[in-house]
Design a protein around this motif. Structure first.
Motif, PDB file in Angstrom:
ATOM      1  N   ILE B  33     -43.198  -1.362  68.578  1.00  0.00           N
ATOM      2  CA  ILE B  33     -42.749  -1.214  67.179  1.00  0.00           C
ATOM      3  C   ILE B  33     -42.733   0.270  66.810  1.00  0.00           C
ATOM      4  O   ILE B  33     -41.765   0.789  66.255  1.00  0.00           O
ATOM      5  CB  ILE B  33     -43.666  -2.019  66.230  1.00  0.00           C
ATOM      6  N   PHE B  37     -39.062   2.004  66.327  1.00  0.00           N
ATOM      7  CA  PHE B  37     -38.568   2.384  64.997  1.00  0.00           C
ATOM      8  C   PHE B  37     -38.543   3.898  64.787  1.00  0.00           C
ATOM      9  O   PHE B  37     -37.987   4.366  63.800  1.00  0.00           O
ATOM     10  CB  PHE B  37     -39.352   1.658  63.898  1.00  0.00           C
ATOM     11  N   LEU B 169     -32.432  -4.761  67.446  1.00  0.00           N
ATOM     12  CA  LEU B 169     -32.964  -4.158  66.214  1.00  0.00           C
ATOM     13  C   LEU B 169     -33.306  -5.237  65.194  1.00  0.00           C
ATOM     14  O   LEU B 169     -34.365  -5.189  64.551  1.00  0.00           O
ATOM     15  CB  LEU B 169     -31.923  -3.177  65.636  1.00  0.00           C
ATOM     16  N   THR B 173     -37.067  -6.021  63.824  1.00  0.00           N
ATOM     17  CA  THR B 173     -37.416  -5.928  62.397  1.00  0.00           C
ATOM     18  C   THR B 173     -38.092  -7.224  61.951  1.00  0.00           C
ATOM     19  O   THR B 173     -39.140  -7.195  61.296  1.00  0.00           O
ATOM     20  CB  THR B 173     -36.135  -5.683  61.562  1.00  0.00           C
ATOM     21  N   LEU B 177     -42.063  -7.545  60.768  1.00  0.00           N
ATOM     22  CA  LEU B 177     -42.440  -8.084  59.458  1.00  0.00           C
ATOM     23  C   LEU B 177     -43.281  -9.354  59.615  1.00  0.00           C
ATOM     24  O   LEU B 177     -44.240  -9.568  58.873  1.00  0.00           O
ATOM     25  CB  LEU B 177     -41.187  -8.381  58.622  1.00  0.00           C
TER      26      LEU B 177
END
Lengths: 259, 243
Positions: B33, B37, B169, B173, B177
């Motif tokens: 992660i 990112f 991607l 994401t 989350l």
């Protein structure tokens, strides 16, 4: 209920503080992810445009073509043409000069600037920059393999370089330490004509090479089959076919005129 | 288990192998992660790296790939574990979705809305835990396959790479989350165990937590133990009388 209910007040406070900090960081990161997914690019057209041009922030450091390293390598070992025409020899068209100059670091000028006559046969080889030693393999990044593609014209079965003119090279070396005079100028003009008689200021177009069965056989030039496929049919080759007049940079022209 | 007395009886929630798998999974996922990112980082933030940026981004790529190999390896090992190991087979049997999970979900929502007096009795894995577990399977399939495509990009046409990039991607994401909101907050910030659910370290769950969150499982274990001790007592009595 809590395990730390029996712990001292400072210890409990410290635990709460650490958990609160971690929580705030995680919530902030989550909010940023939601912003990235749902908001960035939809409300900020300029950023979206920039994002298209630079799809990954890594591009700040890593150019797709490894251009930065090519420029350094190119400027260290000038080809004979670049003794007069300078490293960045293409300067007229702002839209395409970057791409043309990028090619000139690994393509000899005569690859594009020859005026081939009917029946002439050419052979293309990678030679190490600054020497006549052929490359045995392509190592490094695309556009920066440490060599230059040189065309040889087959004359009576013998390959001959088109840019070799020892007298011109000698003249350049001599004139560097000599003041210009009438004789010198006459000799310079004659040599200038001799050197350029094989060349055409109007180059062949990109898709004459970036196509199937073109003069450059990418596989024979030691590109990997995948890279050869990309050079023949890939994105760059398709852009060239689609935008022969380079309307793509009109995007930039519009942006300039709006400013 | 956090939140309860230390003298309380503890039950095994995670075996040693499961804890090791979890540690590898969370360390490598955290790295993925973070390093993934970074590519989407704001320009002003990237520029803060200054001249070290090139090296940092070079190592970013290496770390991302090493973590990807680790997470792929642990996923394949987990498949082997649930298919061939005794503890693993027991794990996957308990994890399989059942009709009762739907009933539990409905009754739990009713309980949270105040329309029901008690939470439904849940088994070894609650419906939310099952949902999260199988989401990881789905997510791993997406990110591993698309990540492999991007790692071997010279073999793929651009269209497929663009699709792989978008899926990678998007799933990353969603997973990030889900981990932050759905896992860290509900597992560790849960008032029953705050500040930390230590099951991932010591593998244990307290009796109180068993009763609160997995009462059906708890009752079954107690019933099995009672039946076993009754059988033992019966056998002992039988032995004595035979003697």
């Amino acid at each position: 209920m809590h395990k730390d209910s029996g712990a001292s007040v400072p210890k409990r406070l410290l635990v709460h503080l650490v958990m609160l900090t971690i929580g705030i960081l995680l919530v902030s990161f989550s909010i940023w992810l939601i912003y990235l997914t749902y908001f960035k690019g939809t409300h900020r057209a300029e950023e979206a445009l920039a994002k298209k041009a630079v799809p990954r922030q890594e591009m700040l450091y890593e150019s797709f073509h490894g251009i930065d390293e090519s420029i350094q390598a190119g400027s260290k070992s000038k080809s004979w043409c670049l003794k007069c025409h300078e490293d960045l020899s293409h300067s007229k068209s702002k839209e395409v000069r970057g791409m043309l100059n990028a090619h000139s670091f690994f393509l000899a000028c005569e690859v594009c600037h020859i005026a081939p006559k009917a029946g002439e046969k050419f052979e293309y080889k990678w030679l190490q920059r600054g020497s006549n030693t052929p490359l045995t393999a392509l190592k490094g990044q695309p556009g920066d393999y440490g060599g230059t593609i040189i065309p040889f014209r087959i004359e009576n079965g013998v390959p001959r370089r088109l840019d070799e003119n020892q007298e011109a090279l000698q003249f350049l070396d001599e004139s560097a330490s000599k003041d210009s005079d009438g004789d010198n100028e006459k000799r310079k003009m004659r040599l200038n004509t001799d050197i350029h008689k094989e060349f055409s200021p109007k180059p062949i177009f990109c898709d004459e090479c970036h196509r199937e069965n073109g003069p450059l056989n990418f596989v024979q030039l030691m590109y990997s089959p995948q890279r050869a496929q990309l050079l023949t049919f890939g994105e760059g080759a398709n852009v060239i076919k689609q935008y022969k007049d380079f309307y793509l940079p009109s995007l930039m022209r519009n942006a300039r005129s709006e400013r | 288990m956090g939140g309860h007395g230390n003298n309380e009886r503890a039950f095994v929630r995670l075996t040693k192998s499961e804890r090791i798998q979890h540690v590898i999974l969370f360390v490598s996922t955290g790295l993925l992660i973070l390093t993934g990112f970074m590519l989407m980082g704001e320009v002003w933030a990237i520029k803060l790296f200054g001249s070290a940026g090139k090296s940092i981004f070079y190592w970013r790529g290496i770390i991302h790939r090493v973590a990807a190999v680790a997470v792929t390896a642990v996923c394949f090992y987990h498949l082997y574990y649930v298919l061939f190991k005794t503890d693993g087979k027991s794990w996957i049997r308990a994890m399989l979705p059942r009709l009762k999970d739907g009933v539990d979900a409905y009754q739990n929502v009713m309980y949270m809305l105040g329309k029901r007096d008690e939470r439904p009795k849940m088994d070894r894995f609650t419906y939310l835990e099952k949902l999260e577990y199988f989401s990881v399977y789905f997510g791993m399939f997406i990110v591993i396959s698309t990540g492999t495509m991007m790692w071997t990009q010279s073999y793929w046409p651009k269209f497929y790479l663009d699709v792989a990039d978008a899926l990678h991607l998007g799933e990353a994401t969603l997973a990030a989350l889900a981990i932050i909101v759905g896992h860290i907050f509900t597992v560790h910030y849960n008032p029953h165990v705050y500040p930390m659910n230590k099951a991932f370290i010591d593998g244990n769950i307290s009796e109180t937590m068993m009763k609160e969150e997995h009462s059906l499982w708890y009752e079954r274990i107690i019933a099995e133990e009672a039946s076993k001790s009754a059988n033992t007592a019966h056998a002992t009595e039988g032995g004595h009388s035979n003697a």
